[in-house]
Design a protein around this motif. Structure first.
Motif, mmCIF file in Angstrom:
data_model
loop_
_atom_site.group_PDB
_atom_site.id
_atom_site.type_symbol
_atom_site.label_atom_id
_atom_site.label_comp_id
_atom_site.label_asym_id
_atom_site.label_seq_id
_atom_site.Cartn_x
_atom_site.Cartn_y
_atom_site.Cartn_z
ATOM 1 N N SER A 449 0.858 -1.355 0.049
ATOM 2 C CA SER A 449 0.007 -0.120 -0.039
ATOM 3 C C SER A 449 0.858 1.113 0.080
ATOM 4 C CB SER A 449 -1.067 -0.161 1.067
ATOM 5 O OG SER A 449 -0.218 0.188 2.393
ATOM 6 N N HIS A 450 0.309 2.477 -0.296
ATOM 7 C CA HIS A 450 1.162 3.584 -0.319
ATOM 8 C C HIS A 450 1.564 3.977 1.025
ATOM 9 C CE1 HIS A 450 -0.522 5.489 -4.437
ATOM 10 N NE2 HIS A 450 -0.116 4.390 -4.309
ATOM 11 N N GLU A 451 0.656 3.609 2.193
ATOM 12 C CA GLU A 451 1.140 3.829 3.585
ATOM 13 C C GLU A 451 2.272 2.779 3.663
ATOM 14 O OE1 GLU A 451 -1.713 3.096 2.547
ATOM 15 O OE2 GLU A 451 -2.745 4.950 2.847
ATOM 16 N N SER A 452 2.562 1.782 3.294
ATOM 17 C CA SER A 452 3.523 0.791 3.558
ATOM 18 C C SER A 452 4.860 1.446 3.026
ATOM 19 C CB SER A 452 3.263 -0.486 3.063
ATOM 20 O OG SER A 452 2.199 -1.107 3.914
ATOM 21 N N ILE A 453 4.654 1.913 1.725
ATOM 22 C CA ILE A 453 5.775 2.472 0.887
ATOM 23 C C ILE A 453 6.225 3.639 1.695
ATOM 24 C CG2 ILE A 453 6.338 3.691 -1.458
ATOM 25 C CD1 ILE A 453 4.428 1.797 -2.668
ATOM 26 N N GLN A 454 5.673 4.604 2.203
ATOM 27 C CA GLN A 454 5.967 5.881 2.727
ATOM 28 C C GLN A 454 6.454 5.323 4.148
ATOM 29 O OE1 GLN A 454 2.996 8.751 3.147
ATOM 30 N NE2 GLN A 454 2.110 8.462 1.105
ATOM 31 N N GLN A 455 6.021 4.231 4.743
ATOM 32 C CA GLN A 455 6.848 4.023 6.219
ATOM 33 C C GLN A 455 8.084 3.571 5.603
ATOM 34 O OE1 GLN A 455 4.459 0.973 8.152
ATOM 35 N NE2 GLN A 455 6.097 0.861 9.875
ATOM 36 N N ALA A 456 8.280 2.585 4.818
ATOM 37 C CA ALA A 456 9.646 2.093 4.439
ATOM 38 C C ALA A 456 10.617 3.317 3.997
ATOM 39 C CB ALA A 456 9.612 1.254 3.134
ATOM 40 N N ALA A 457 9.896 4.403 3.198
ATOM 41 C CA ALA A 457 10.852 5.404 2.919
ATOM 42 C C ALA A 457 11.415 6.393 4.090
ATOM 43 C CB ALA A 457 10.059 6.325 2.048
ATOM 44 N N GLY A 458 10.102 6.560 5.315
ATOM 45 C CA GLY A 458 10.515 6.989 6.624
ATOM 46 C C GLY A 458 11.807 6.417 7.171
ATOM 47 N N GLN A 459 11.704 5.116 7.138
ATOM 48 C CA GLN A 459 12.973 4.285 7.922
ATOM 49 C C GLN A 459 14.039 4.430 7.136
ATOM 50 O OE1 GLN A 459 10.450 0.474 8.026
ATOM 51 N NE2 GLN A 459 11.826 0.016 9.713
ATOM 52 N N ALA A 460 14.108 4.597 6.034
ATOM 53 C CA ALA A 460 15.408 4.910 5.278
ATOM 54 C C ALA A 460 15.700 6.310 4.993
ATOM 55 C CB ALA A 460 14.975 4.163 3.659
#
Length: 588
Positions: A449-460
């Motif tokens: 989902s877009h939320e999961s993608i944004q969360q992964a980007a935040g971690q990186a």
């Protein structure tokens, strides 16, 4: 004869793509036969119009003859519309299928194939060569079939109408066919050469534009323009030779066929004067003679196109027939064997040389294992074989000797998808596509989902700069991510690996392009991510792997030492030298 056979072999390879559209082909053939038959009937309509209309002096007869003639023209027009639409549709559909099949097949080939075959040249085959095939399938082939029917039908009408004059006309046919065969062979050879040279032009263009910054930084524009001009002129010269051969072919066909008609007219005129045939007969005979001569000319002209298409088909089929060096196994699930409960990865006496460097061993009799959940760092000078281990793990290549086991199973036992699903890779050179941020991160997990993608980007540590882009996560990044800096591209790659959430992490200098502050944040995100997972890390900056469970020092394809940072400082001279160099520089 060999020339015709070559064309047949080259084009019959396309039959597999034509078979799914048998119904459309049948309708197209029906329309083709109708149009050819109607065109042949126009000759008799012309005879009827002259003898029963014009020469009879009857207005009613003229009206009737004209209606018959116009009826034939109407049927011819409708049939031509159907034929053109169906044949063009088939050509476009088949070429689209070919492009899809070639692309899908290329993605299954091992990287070694692309070391020997330039991607730019392959791109030319998929675009330029298939466009040529589309022209032939959607036009030239139809013209050849239609004119072949008209040739046979026209000769049949001529034989019935006037046997003697027909023999005169047919005597010219072999004289026309011989140049077709002679020049056709040359056209086919030159067509293949022409397509190769065009591909070289595309290859050079692609390389120059992809590396435009390097070209301009070294003020290399003038030299590259000269080299590109040389490549273009070379392609032009080959094309001119092909055009010359086709021009000679056209000249010979026109001269010989029209000369035959001229001789026939002389004999036919004498027959009209003597009263043996009517003016309408002569006009009809002349019409069919022109039909036959035109059919011979059209078929000979199309033969040049078929020769070119045969060369293009060969180039396409070479790609489709290419076999991958890497073949997956049958194991579709990750099922650890009991004896491999602790060691998830085992390298057993590996020896490997890259296909393009068969005399240089990238790895030499290398053996070690990695425990489940262990973080292992690979350090050593460039060319030591560190990245090669990653490429072998992902089965981009297979070792010439030894084997790799994953959870107790040889890598070859796994299907390629099942194997690569277990790894999340952050390569040293980040690869991004000319798509949105969402699309680039979605390579890791298309269901995310877009939320999961944004969360992964935040971690990186990537969410902040992504949000500042023109359209945020919907921003297209350009080819190779040209709109981003090196550090931003690498953080996108790290986010992609985080999103995949695979049990084994492969980090190839994952933080090499980051500044100190970003590196600290990304490292903080990677540390909890690595917990409970197996991590294999390549590092030139030793500060990033001080906390590794084990550090393996490699040099020239060998393992020369392994242990913790403290142990290696005491036991390994190479590691101590690398550590002293880096940490002393940092202190300064």
């Amino acid at each position: 004869m060999k020339n015709a056979l070559d064309v047949k072999v080259g084009l019959t390879t396309l039959l597999v793509f034509l078979r799914p559209y048998r119904r459309q082909i049948l309708f197209a053939l029906i329309a083709l036969v109708v149009t050819a038959g109607t065109m042949l009937s126009v000759g008799k309509g012309l005879q009827y119009l002259i003898d029963d209309g014009l020469t009879s002096g009857s207005q009613a007869g003229l009206n009737k003859a004209l209606l018959v003639f116009m009826g034939l023209v109407f049927v011819l027009g409708i049939g031509s519309f159907c034929r053109f639409y169906l044949v063009s549709w088939i050509g476009e559909r088949v070429v689209a299928d070919i492009r899809q099949s070639v692309f899908a097949h290329l993605l299954t080939l091992s990287p070694s194939f692309f070391e020997d075959n330039s991607p730019s040249e392959i791109q030319s085959r998929i675009t330029a060569d298939t466009t040529l095939l589309q022209s032939v399938i959607g036009s030239s082939l139809s013209i050849a079939l239609r004119n072949s029917l008209m040739l046979v039908g026209g000769i049949a009408f001529l034989l019935v109408m006037h046997f003697k004059l027909t023999l005169i006309l047919l005597a010219c046919v072999p004289v026309v066919v011989v140049p077709v065969i002679f020049f056709g062979r040359r056209v086919r050879r030159l067509s293949r050469n022409s397509q190769d040279e065009i591909a070289n032009v595309g290859q050079y263009l692609s390389q120059a534009l992809r590396h435009i910054k390097v070209v301009q930084a070294f003020s290399h524009e003038d030299h590259d323009v000269q080299r590109f001009s040389h490549a273009v002129d070379k392609a032009f010269s080959v094309s001119v030779k092909r055009i010359q051969q086709r021009s000679w072919l056209t000249l010979m066909v026109i001269l010989l066929s029209m000369s035959g008609i001229g001789v026939m007219l002389w004999f036919g005129g004498k027959s009209v004067i003597s009263g043996e045939i009517s003016p309408g007969d002569l006009a009809s005979f002349l019409f069919y003679s022109v039909i036959v001569a035109g059919a011979v000319g059209a078929v000979s002209e199309v033969m040049g196109d078929l020769q070119r298409a045969s060369g293009a088909a060969e180039r396409i089929m070479e790609l489709l027939s290419a076999k991958s060096d890497i073949v997956g196994g049958t194991l579709e699930r990750f099922e650890p064997q009991a004896e491999a409960e602790n060691n998830i990865i085992a390298f057993e006496q590996l020896s490997f040389c890259y296909p393009t460097r068969p005399d240089h061993a990238a790895l030499n009799n290398l053996s070690f294992s990695i425990k489940r959940g262990e973080m292992v760092a690979l350090v050593g000078p460039s060319g030591a074989g560190k990245s090669t281990l990653f490429e072998l793990l992902l089965r981009f290549y297979d070792p010439q000797q030894g084997q790799i086991r994953l959870a107790g199973h040889p890598l070859k036992d796994y299907s390629l998808k099942a194997l690569r699903k277990q790894f999340a890779l952050v390569p040293q050179e980040t690869v991004l596509f000319d798509q949105s941020v969402y699309e680039n991160l979605g390579y890791a997990d298309r269901a995310a989902s877009h939320e999961s993608i944004q969360q992964a980007a935040g971690q990186a540590n990537a969410h902040e700069f992504i949000s500042r882009l023109d359209k945020g996560y919907d921003t297209r990044l350009g080819e190779d991510g040209v709109r981003l800096s090196g550090g931003q591209r690498q953080r996108i790659a790290i986010a992609r690996a985080i999103l995949k959430d695979a049990p084994i992490l492969l980090l190839d200098e994952a933080t090499s392009a980051l500044d100190a502050e970003s590196e600290s944040k990304v490292q903080a995100a990677l540390d909890p991510l690595m917990k409970g997972k197996t991590s294999l890390v390549i590092a030139h900056r030793l500060a990033t792997v001080l906390n590794a469970d084990r550090i393996i020092v490699m040099d020239k394809g060998h393992i020369i030492a392994q242990g913790t940072h403290t142990q290696l400082l005491e036991s390994c001279e190479l590691y101590k030298r690398l550590a002293d160099l880096q940490f002393n520089q940092s202190a300064q």
